[in-house]
Scaffold this active site. Structure first.
Site, PDB file in Angstrom:
ATOM      1  N   THR A  77     -74.302 -11.702 -74.992  1.00  0.00           N
ATOM      2  CA  THR A  77     -75.023 -12.844 -74.414  1.00  0.00           C
ATOM      3  C   THR A  77     -76.470 -12.847 -74.896  1.00  0.00           C
ATOM      4  OG1 THR A  77     -73.588 -12.694 -72.496  1.00  0.00           O
ATOM      5  CG2 THR A  77     -75.609 -13.978 -72.224  1.00  0.00           C
TER       6      THR A  77
ATOM      7  N   SER B  28     -89.379  -7.259 -85.924  1.00  0.00           N
ATOM      8  CA  SER B  28     -89.274  -6.984 -84.487  1.00  0.00           C
ATOM      9  C   SER B  28     -90.362  -7.759 -83.757  1.00  0.00           C
ATOM     10  CB  SER B  28     -89.529  -5.484 -84.272  1.00  0.00           C
ATOM     11  OG  SER B  28     -88.612  -4.911 -83.404  1.00  0.00           O
TER      12      SER B  28
ATOM     13  N   CYS C  49     -92.882  14.563 -85.296  1.00  0.00           N
ATOM     14  CA  CYS C  49     -92.734  15.792 -84.527  1.00  0.00           C
ATOM     15  C   CYS C  49     -91.327  15.801 -83.970  1.00  0.00           C
ATOM     16  CB  CYS C  49     -93.728  15.812 -83.385  1.00  0.00           C
ATOM     17  SG  CYS C  49     -93.481  17.170 -82.261  1.00  0.00           S
TER      18      CYS C  49
END
Ligand SMILES: Cc1ncc(COP(=O)(O)O)c(C=O)c1O
Length: 390
Positions: free
Chosen positions: A237, A199, A337
């Site tokens: 796109t 990423s 959590c």
């Protein structure tokens, strides 16, 4: 990163480099067309996209048709696992016991489609136990996915070794390299991996863009179909400006030979010594245990601690993080959590950390924006936070 906050949470996300922001702004202004359009405006965008793609593949040692742009690592992981699985009858998927929830989520989808998911056991440092290799890479295993750099505890897995073993057996091997790539670029052309995910926002690039590297032929089906972009593997796109920003961010990363050294060098030459210095300063704090301290099996910017009070009783990592935030330090807790309820960390559970400590993890992860002067105050602030949480 607020101006007054000391940002020690690089594993969560990183501030985009000024040159990345400049590049994105310029592309949004000058190359905003649709790269698939046949007119001049489109061609300008297509040319910018092609240049960025070329720069990125060059950095990674990949061919143009081996790279797919996605929205981020979560999408890349899903495309990798579901895309391979679509090409074969349900079988066994092997993942490690310390994967990111993105991999667990994709694995859960495969379970619903009849796959069996087996988790590779890890030792007390979060390292996969290699004595299981032959057993786990035997039939009916059809796919393996192994996190390269663990986000919570920083463990670096022997991914090249597992990838080679998978290749010998004809099993496609995917790695979630989201935490590893920001600390060093490996050479895809020299690796035995079939699929690799990362990423952009973890390496000072823009949010909203990710990469999946793949060997041609390994992906049987796209997640998103339609316009045929990305060689038919990911319709939509293209995010030309974000891709250009990612190309700029990658230029700043060092390379490393992943076939030779286990751990990557770090986003800057100083990052490891900065982390080690912080670690030695924190050693003075009672009831603080650094986990996964094996030097060559650990992300160089990562410091994961279990924290207790002055009597040695475990403290809540979440409360510590909130308290540190009040004191101007941004970091993370390992424990998840859900619905407002703190839960034991699955990663610490897999590592067989004593149950009462499984919600006591505090993670510091450093980046190039920090100097050793910046970190001087951390031990004192941490002690203050411990006292406030006791
Ligand atoms: C190891 C790992 N995999 C996957 C992800 C998911 O990345 P993204 O939120 O960019 O899709 C993260 C993000 O924290 C991560 O650390």
């Amino acid at each position: 990163m607020t101006p007054s906050e000391l940002y020690l949470d690089a594993a969560a996300t990183t501030p985009p480099l000024p040159t990345v922001i400049e590049c994105i702004n310029a592309v949004q202004r000058d190359a905003w067309g649709n790269p698939s359009s046949l007119h001049g405006t489109g061609l300008v965008a297509a040319e910018r996209l092609a240049r960025s793609r070329q720069a990125i593949t060059k950095q990674l040692g990949a061919q143009d048709d081996e790279l797919i742009f996605t929205s981020g690592a979560t999408e890349s992981v899903h495309l990798a696992l579901l895309g391979v699985a679509a090409g074969c009858p349900p079988g066994r998927l092997v993942i490690s016991a310390v994967e990111h929830p993105a991999v667990e989520g994709a694995a859960a989808q495969l379970e619903q489609r009849g796959w069996t998911v087996v988790r590779w056991p890890v030792d007390g440092r979060g390292q996969i136990r290699l004595e299981y290799l032959d057993e786990l890479l035997s039939p009916p295993t059809l796919l393996v996915s192994l996190i390269w750099g663990q986000s919570e505890v920083g463990t670096v897995q022997p991914v090249p070794l597992v990838a080679r073993a998978c290749r010998e057996r004809g099993i496609p091997c995917h790695t979630d390299a989201t935490q590893l790539i920001p600390q060093g670029l490996m050479d895809w052309s020299a690796s035995s991996l079939d699929l690799l995910t990362f990423s952009s926002h973890k390496l000072q690039g823009p949010r909203g863009i990710g990469v999946l590297l793949h060997r041609p032929g390994v992906l049987a089906q796209p997640l998103l179909s339609g316009g045929g972009q990305e060689g038919g593997h990911r319709a939509g796109t293209e995010a030309v400006a974000l891709i250009a920003g990612l190309a700029v961010a990658l230029q700043h990363l060092p390379r490393f030979n992943a076939e030779r050294s286990l751990a990557p060098p770090g986003s800057t030459p100083q990052i490891r010594s900065l982390r080690d210095r912080l670690q030695s300063q924190l050693a003075a704090i009672p009831a603080l245990t650094v986990i996964n301290a094996a030097e060559d099996q650990r992300l160089p910017h990562h410091l994961a601690c279990l924290i207790g009070d002055r009597r040695g009783l475990p403290l809540s990592g979440r409360r510590m993080v909130q308290q540190l935030s009040r004191l101007g330090v941004a970091c993370s807790s390992g424990s998840a959590c859900r619905s407002g309820q703190a839960q034991d960390s699955d990663v610490l559970t897999a590592m067989d950390i004593a149950p009462r400590w499984r919600q006591s993890l505090v993670r510091f992860s450093l980046g190039p924006w920090l100097s050793s002067d910046d970190l001087e105050s951390v031990p004192q602030l941490l002690q203050q936070a411990i006292d406030a949480c006791t």
